[in-house]
Each structure stands twice: as structure tokens, then as C-alpha cells.
Design an enzyme around this catalytic site. Structure first.
Site, PDB file in Angstrom:
ATOM      1  N   THR A 258       0.784  -1.224   0.000  1.00 39.59           N
ATOM      2  CA  THR A 258       0.000   0.000   0.000  1.00 39.59           C
ATOM      3  C   THR A 258       0.827   1.290   0.000  1.00 39.59           C
ATOM      4  OG1 THR A 258      -1.404  -1.313   1.382  1.00 39.59           O
ATOM      5  CG2 THR A 258      -1.775   1.037   1.466  1.00 39.59           C
TER       6      THR A 258
ATOM      7  N   ARG B 233     -11.598  -9.479  -3.233  1.00 39.73           N
ATOM      8  CA  ARG B 233     -10.986  -9.353  -1.906  1.00 39.73           C
ATOM      9  C   ARG B 233     -10.713  -7.888  -1.607  1.00 39.73           C
ATOM     10  NH1 ARG B 233      -5.981  -6.914   0.139  1.00 39.73           N
ATOM     11  NH2 ARG B 233      -5.428  -8.014   2.052  1.00 39.73           N
ATOM     12  N   VAL B 234     -11.121  -7.443  -0.413  1.00 37.41           N
ATOM     13  CA  VAL B 234     -10.821  -6.087   0.030  1.00 37.41           C
ATOM     14  C   VAL B 234     -10.049  -6.192   1.336  1.00 37.41           C
ATOM     15  CG1 VAL B 234     -11.795  -3.871   0.753  1.00 37.41           C
ATOM     16  CG2 VAL B 234     -12.914  -5.195  -1.055  1.00 37.41           C
ATOM     17  N   GLY B 235      -8.938  -5.499   1.426  1.00 43.30           N
ATOM     18  CA  GLY B 235      -8.135  -5.499   2.646  1.00 43.30           C
ATOM     19  C   GLY B 235      -8.469  -4.303   3.523  1.00 43.30           C
ATOM     20  N   ASP B 236      -7.485  -3.878   4.294  1.00 38.14           N
ATOM     21  CA  ASP B 236      -7.736  -2.789   5.245  1.00 38.14           C
ATOM     22  C   ASP B 236      -7.796  -1.414   4.595  1.00 38.14           C
ATOM     23  OD1 ASP B 236      -4.779  -1.258   5.917  1.00 38.14           O
ATOM     24  OD2 ASP B 236      -4.732  -3.178   4.884  1.00 38.14           O
TER      25      ASP B 236
ATOM     26  N   THR C 173      -0.315   0.318   6.686  1.00 36.61           N
ATOM     27  CA  THR C 173       0.182  -0.552   5.628  1.00 36.61           C
ATOM     28  C   THR C 173       0.620  -1.865   6.260  1.00 36.61           C
ATOM     29  OG1 THR C 173       2.042  -0.884   4.092  1.00 36.61           O
ATOM     30  CG2 THR C 173       2.378   0.722   5.843  1.00 36.61           C
TER      31      THR C 173
ATOM     32  N   HIS D 125      -0.116  -6.372   6.429  1.00 33.26           N
ATOM     33  CA  HIS D 125      -1.028  -7.468   6.093  1.00 33.26           C
ATOM     34  C   HIS D 125      -2.457  -7.042   6.393  1.00 33.26           C
ATOM     35  CE1 HIS D 125      -2.922 -11.542   6.666  1.00 33.26           C
ATOM     36  NE2 HIS D 125      -2.505 -11.530   5.431  1.00 33.26           N
ATOM     37  N   GLY D 126      -3.220  -6.848   5.329  1.00 33.94           N
ATOM     38  CA  GLY D 126      -4.552  -6.243   5.425  1.00 33.94           C
ATOM     39  C   GLY D 126      -5.496  -6.921   6.396  1.00 33.94           C
TER      40      GLY D 126
END
Length: 310
Positions: A169, A197-200, A220, A222-223
Site C-alpha cells: 500500500t 478481496r478487500v483489505g484494510d 500498511t 497485512h490487510g
């Protein structure tokens, strides 16, 4: 009140062959954001300008240079937030947008919603005249080759943060001359992620948060780990208890490591101009401009500085 901007280009095991380009990229983006503040621009304008510069730079996994999902598509996530009003806008799984952070800002300013996703985000982009970019022009040859090599997501994600083939990110935080704070975060996600897939990154309180009463954060790493601890808001809760921005970041990242075994990084700025860039990964490219001094780093405990010419 002196204005400050801090940017990051992702927290991960940045390989030596990308080290110089990563540091040069964050330095350039920080200067871009700072020049907005110097001209009397808002913190919101500054974080958008800084993140746009990072999205345009193919070294970073956001906009141009993004990672590919399991089907070889580019799906992008971004958020922007205004600490003065708590207004925010986000997009997730938007396809082939060169500047997702600008689309996120349009969601904030031109709709009554906070987040648009996937097809809806792209329809909205089209309705405001934001053109999509062909996948070929967004994806580097390096990413395409890596994607071919690592088609298995599970091995992929673990190697992502333990080895040296992934990148992450980008983000920015700023405080302007009026004491308003803002944050912005943008990403292409994890290589070989599942479709949708959506992360943080675009999730309020996880990938970013901004509130004039405490500060602004962009995260930033691991989401999925960041989501579990709502990292951005967690950092600010420590700030609200009177801890420094540096201690708040350190404690929160440490908690994330202990509780969910996740590594990551964060940049924070307070309304008074205190700032920090902290990470628990091997490296994080970051830069900050404060009182015409450009600070930057890549390795743990590295804080280099350059005087900016007037």
C-alpha cells in the site's frame, strides 16, 4: 502553526534492487504534498496530491504498478478522510482507475455515501468523466511475470511479507496551517488475491483515520491483520490517552503482532504537528517534510534528513 506531511510506500521486505527507487518515490511524493501546504492548500489537498504521485509511480502497488488478482485483473482500493468534519470517501475493487484516491475524494464530495465498490465505483467514475486505463498500461512487466510465477494465493500471501516478491500500500497524512488533519491510503491489494478481496486500505478506522481531535493515520501491512485490530483507530485511541504519536504507533503495531501475528507499519501526524513513521516489517519506505526539512528512511531506526531549498 507549521504544516507537516508524512508519506509511506508500503511496509514489507523491500528488496535492495527496489530500495533506492522506493525511497526516491516517497521523497518526491512528500515534497509534492508539502508544496500544496506551502501554497496554503488544505491537508486534504496535500494527502491527495502525495498519494496521486505514489499511484503514478510503478515502483508502488497502487494505481500504475498495481498487483493482479487470481484472474489477472487489477482491482484497486482507496480511502481519503477529512479530520475537520470526519467526512470520508472510499472505493474498493474498482477496476483500472489511474487515481483511486481522487475517485475516493469524489465519493466523499459528490455523493451522500462513504464507500462505493466494484461495478458501482466504476459506474460512478464514468459518470464524472474519470477514464479507465487498460490493464496492460497499469501493470508492469515485472508484476505480470511474478503473477505467472505465483498463481497459488496461499503460498503467495505468506511469502508476501516473509519474502521479497510482493509490494504493498501507499499512504499520506498531513496537518495544514489551520491545524486540520487528513489521511489518504491507496492500494492494489495482494498479488493473486481472490476476486473481490478487500483489505484494510479503504476501510475507515483500519487503513486510515483522521480526526482533528487526535490526529491522522495511514496504515500498511497485512490487510487482514490490520482489519482485525482496526489499526488506524487503535493508534489514535492511544493518542487520546495522552501518549505520543510514536509510542501509540509502536504499542499498536506490537499488539497486532502479539494478538494476530501480523506485521505492518503506520504513519501518524497530530494536530500540533508531532509525527511518526513506525513499522514492524523488515522495511518501510517513508518520508516527511517538517519545517522545510525532508526526513526519510527505509530500514528500522533510520532517520535521514535533507534541507529543502527555498
Amino acid at each position: 502553526m507549521s504544516a507537516v506531511v508524512v508519506v509511506h510506500g508500503g511496509a514489507w521486505a523491500i528488496p535492495d534492487d527496489l530500495a533506492k527507487a522506493s525511497v526516491d518515490g516517497v521523497k518526491a511524493a512528500a515534497c509534492e504534498g508539502y508544496s500544496v501546504l506551502k501554497r496554503g492548500g488544505s491537508a486534504l489537498d496535500a494527502v491527495e496530491a502525495a498519494v496521486r504521485a505514489l499511484e503514478d509511480n510503478t515502483v508502488f502497488n497502487a494505481g500504475h504498478g498495481a498487483a493482479l488478482n487470481t484472474e489477472g485483473e487489477v482491482e484497486l482500493d482507496a480511502i481519503i478522510m477529512d479530520g475537520r468534519t470526519l467526512a470520508n470517501g472510499a472505493v474498493s475493487s474498482a477496476k483500472n482507475i489511474a487515481h483511486p484516491v481522487t475517485l475516493a475524494r469524489a465519493v466523499m464530495e459528490k455523493t451522500s455515501h462513504c464507500m462505493l465498490t466494484s461495478r458501482g465505483a466504476n459506474q460512478f467514475a464514468e459518470s464524472i468523466g474519470m477514464v479507465t486505463v487498460p490493464t496492460e498500461t497499469m501493470v508492469t512487466e515485472y508484476e505480470r511475470n511474478e503473477w505467472e510465477k505465483h498463481k497459488n494465493y496461499v503460498t503467495g500471501v505468506m511469502e508476501d511479507f516473509n519474502a521479497q516478491w510482493a509490494h504493498d500500500t501507499v499512504g499520506a497524512v498531513a496537518v495544514d496551517c489551520s491545524g486540520n488533519v487528513a489521511c489518504a491510503t491507496s492500494t492494489g491489494g495482494i498479488r493473486n488475491k481472490m476476486v473481490g478481496r478487500v483489505g484494510d486500505s479503504p476501510i475507515i478506522g483500519s487503513g486510515g483515520y483522521a480526526d482533528n481531535l487526535s490526529g491522522a493515520v495511514s496504515c500498511t501491512g497485512h490487510g487482514e491483520s490490520i482489519l482485525k485490530v482496526t489499526l488506524a483507530r487503535f493508534i489514535l485511541s492511544h493518542v487520546e490517552q495522552g501518549k505520543s504519536v510514536a509510542d501509540s504507533s509502536q504499542l499498536s503495531l506490537q499488539y497486532m503482532g502479539d494478538r494476530v501475528h501480523g506485521a505492518g507499519g503506520a504513519i501518524v501526524v497530530s494536530p500540533s504537528g508531532q509525527w511518526a513513521a513506525t513499522f514492524t516489517t523488515e522495511r518501510m519506505a517513508w518520508a516527511a517534510v517538517d519545517h522545510d526539512v525532508l526526513w526519510f528512511g527505509l530500514d528500522p531506526n533510520q532517520r535521514s534528513q535533507e534541507q529543502l531549498s527555498h
